[in-house]
Design a protein around this motif. Sequence first.
Motif, mmCIF file in Angstrom:
data_model
loop_
_atom_site.group_PDB
_atom_site.id
_atom_site.type_symbol
_atom_site.label_atom_id
_atom_site.label_comp_id
_atom_site.label_asym_id
_atom_site.label_seq_id
_atom_site.Cartn_x
_atom_site.Cartn_y
_atom_site.Cartn_z
ATOM 1 N N ALA A 256 14.811 -0.258 -11.478
ATOM 2 C CA ALA A 256 13.695 -0.727 -10.659
ATOM 3 C C ALA A 256 12.638 0.367 -10.499
ATOM 4 O O ALA A 256 12.932 1.556 -10.563
ATOM 5 C CB ALA A 256 14.201 -1.142 -9.280
ATOM 6 N N LEU A 257 11.393 -0.062 -10.273
ATOM 7 C CA LEU A 257 10.343 0.903 -9.931
ATOM 8 C C LEU A 257 10.630 1.500 -8.559
ATOM 9 O O LEU A 257 10.556 2.703 -8.349
ATOM 10 C CB LEU A 257 8.971 0.227 -9.927
ATOM 11 N N PHE A 258 10.935 0.637 -7.603
ATOM 12 C CA PHE A 258 11.352 1.087 -6.279
ATOM 13 C C PHE A 258 12.090 -0.045 -5.584
ATOM 14 O O PHE A 258 12.032 -1.207 -6.005
ATOM 15 C CB PHE A 258 10.168 1.594 -5.437
ATOM 16 N N THR A 259 12.801 0.320 -4.513
ATOM 17 C CA THR A 259 13.580 -0.640 -3.725
ATOM 18 C C THR A 259 12.911 -0.823 -2.370
ATOM 19 O O THR A 259 12.433 0.139 -1.766
ATOM 20 C CB THR A 259 15.018 -0.137 -3.544
ATOM 21 N N VAL A 260 12.899 -2.078 -1.883
ATOM 22 C CA VAL A 260 12.201 -2.423 -0.643
ATOM 23 C C VAL A 260 13.187 -2.935 0.406
ATOM 24 O O VAL A 260 14.083 -3.722 0.099
ATOM 25 C CB VAL A 260 11.136 -3.517 -0.887
ATOM 26 N N GLY A 301 10.610 8.727 -0.271
ATOM 27 C CA GLY A 301 10.230 7.330 -0.115
ATOM 28 C C GLY A 301 9.132 7.193 0.928
ATOM 29 O O GLY A 301 8.593 8.197 1.412
ATOM 30 N N LEU A 302 8.843 5.955 1.280
ATOM 31 C CA LEU A 302 7.827 5.679 2.295
ATOM 32 C C LEU A 302 8.473 4.974 3.475
ATOM 33 O O LEU A 302 9.185 3.972 3.309
ATOM 34 C CB LEU A 302 6.701 4.811 1.721
ATOM 35 N N LYS A 314 0.156 -1.961 1.808
ATOM 36 C CA LYS A 314 -0.531 -0.739 1.367
ATOM 37 C C LYS A 314 0.452 0.229 0.714
ATOM 38 O O LYS A 314 0.154 0.844 -0.324
ATOM 39 C CB LYS A 314 -1.215 -0.080 2.562
ATOM 40 N N GLY A 315 1.644 0.374 1.313
ATOM 41 C CA GLY A 315 2.654 1.272 0.761
ATOM 42 C C GLY A 315 3.156 0.819 -0.593
ATOM 43 O O GLY A 315 3.356 1.640 -1.504
ATOM 44 N N MET A 316 3.380 -0.483 -0.752
ATOM 45 C CA MET A 316 3.824 -1.007 -2.045
ATOM 46 C C MET A 316 2.778 -0.741 -3.128
ATOM 47 O O MET A 316 3.110 -0.329 -4.244
ATOM 48 C CB MET A 316 4.124 -2.507 -1.913
ATOM 49 N N ASN A 317 1.516 -0.941 -2.771
ATOM 50 C CA ASN A 317 0.439 -0.657 -3.730
ATOM 51 C C ASN A 317 0.398 0.828 -4.086
ATOM 52 O O ASN A 317 0.203 1.202 -5.260
ATOM 53 C CB ASN A 317 -0.908 -1.085 -3.159
ATOM 54 N N GLU A 318 0.604 1.670 -3.079
ATOM 55 C CA GLU A 318 0.525 3.113 -3.332
ATOM 56 C C GLU A 318 1.620 3.564 -4.289
ATOM 57 O O GLU A 318 1.397 4.425 -5.149
ATOM 58 C CB GLU A 318 0.607 3.888 -2.022
ATOM 59 N N LEU A 319 2.799 2.996 -4.177
ATOM 60 C CA LEU A 319 3.883 3.384 -5.064
ATOM 61 C C LEU A 319 3.624 2.963 -6.509
ATOM 62 O O LEU A 319 4.215 3.518 -7.437
ATOM 63 C CB LEU A 319 5.210 2.788 -4.577
ATOM 64 N N VAL A 320 2.741 2.006 -6.684
ATOM 65 C CA VAL A 320 2.396 1.566 -8.040
ATOM 66 C C VAL A 320 1.218 2.369 -8.596
ATOM 67 O O VAL A 320 1.230 2.780 -9.768
ATOM 68 C CB VAL A 320 2.068 0.049 -8.057
ATOM 69 N N TYR A 326 4.428 8.965 -6.675
ATOM 70 C CA TYR A 326 5.629 8.280 -7.161
ATOM 71 C C TYR A 326 6.565 9.264 -7.867
ATOM 72 O O TYR A 326 7.778 9.291 -7.612
ATOM 73 C CB TYR A 326 5.251 7.132 -8.100
ATOM 74 N N ASN A 327 6.051 10.072 -8.755
ATOM 75 C CA ASN A 327 6.877 11.023 -9.492
ATOM 76 C C ASN A 327 7.492 12.068 -8.572
ATOM 77 O O ASN A 327 8.628 12.520 -8.789
ATOM 78 C CB ASN A 327 6.047 11.696 -10.596
ATOM 79 N N PHE A 328 6.738 12.460 -7.541
ATOM 80 C CA PHE A 328 7.254 13.411 -6.562
ATOM 81 C C PHE A 328 8.442 12.805 -5.807
ATOM 82 O O PHE A 328 9.478 13.450 -5.610
ATOM 83 C CB PHE A 328 6.136 13.804 -5.590
ATOM 84 N N LEU A 329 8.312 11.561 -5.376
ATOM 85 C CA LEU A 329 9.396 10.881 -4.671
ATOM 86 C C LEU A 329 10.621 10.749 -5.572
ATOM 87 O O LEU A 329 11.764 10.975 -5.133
ATOM 88 C CB LEU A 329 8.953 9.488 -4.202
#
Length: 357
Positions: A256-260, A301-302, A314-320, A326-329
């Motif tokens: 996954a790109l990220f988990t919510v 994460g956020l 806004k956070g979901m958009n930022e992670l994309v 994103y790479n730092f996280l």
Amino acid sequence: MEKNKIALVTYSLSSGGLERVVANSTFMFKEMGYDVHLYVLESKVNYPFTGKLHQFNIDQLGFLSKVKAYLSIKKSIKKNKINLILDHRYRLNWITEIMWQKLIYRKQNVFNHIHSSLIYSYLFNFDLLNRFLFKKRLFICDSLGIERKVNREFPFLKTQTIYNFTDFKAIEQSGLNLGNYILAIARMDHENVKQIDVLLECYAKSSLPEKKIRLIILGDGVRLEEMKSFAKELKISELVDFKGFIPNPENYLENALFTVLTSKYEGFGMVLIESLIMQTPVISFDCETGPNEIIINRFNGLLIENQNKDKMIKGMNELVFNEELYNFLKQNSLTSVDKFRMDSIKEKWEKVISDTP
């Protein structure tokens, strides 16, 4: 009675996070040298476990048959010479609980678990009753947030925070190719605790559908069809995949790109740790307990203001779109959860158990 015997008591081992925690912990206690007994009160067992299973199917029994089943549990605990019990049950009512604490557990050392910030699911709103039932019992809390809440409401109770351990064993590359997607793992229950409807709404209003980034949801429950209908209503059903219950979701987490996480409340939030182990960043509401003990905001994460849907979008958009963030996280994800490794959790259990008379 033998010190090396331990019993874990739970309602089921079906499809929830609590149930997975119980099943996983059987392996930890076996590794610690215990003869593990698992008492499952209902008929559903889906997760892998180790130890001897004692199953009673009380969800399929009438009143008198349930009473007989409870007496059978008492006899089994005595027959197997079990001295230490880890009780993961929520409380049904005070009458049943008197039977458990004063009859079934009459001679055992019992640690009662609290798995949710809704502490009145595990305790009663009546001090005298709690003193009568639990004053000599230790309550194991899934998070510091839960323990602080219990201490405020019931300062006479003995408490200890022990995090749920997570298995850090390497997962082989699966070759799973589902394209770009974000992930949620949730049981869609009557209470709508995980708020998949909120997740669907936030996803629909984000820029992810335009980017053809899919949303995969693992889990089942009574609200599953309702959530599928809501996705159609939001005109995102072609981009949302409801995969049902998956007992071992590591491959989905890995890719996954990220988990919510969009829960109303949590006890801890194991899926966040499991995601970070797979070096997948996370985003979650800062609900009352759990996520803020796992997520270091803008480090692994956020952490989003609790129930603020606009900020979640806004956070979901930022992670994309913020590739540097994103790479730092992602870079920090694995090391950020070292304290949840089995060895660390085993040490805490060993100390708590050794301090028990």
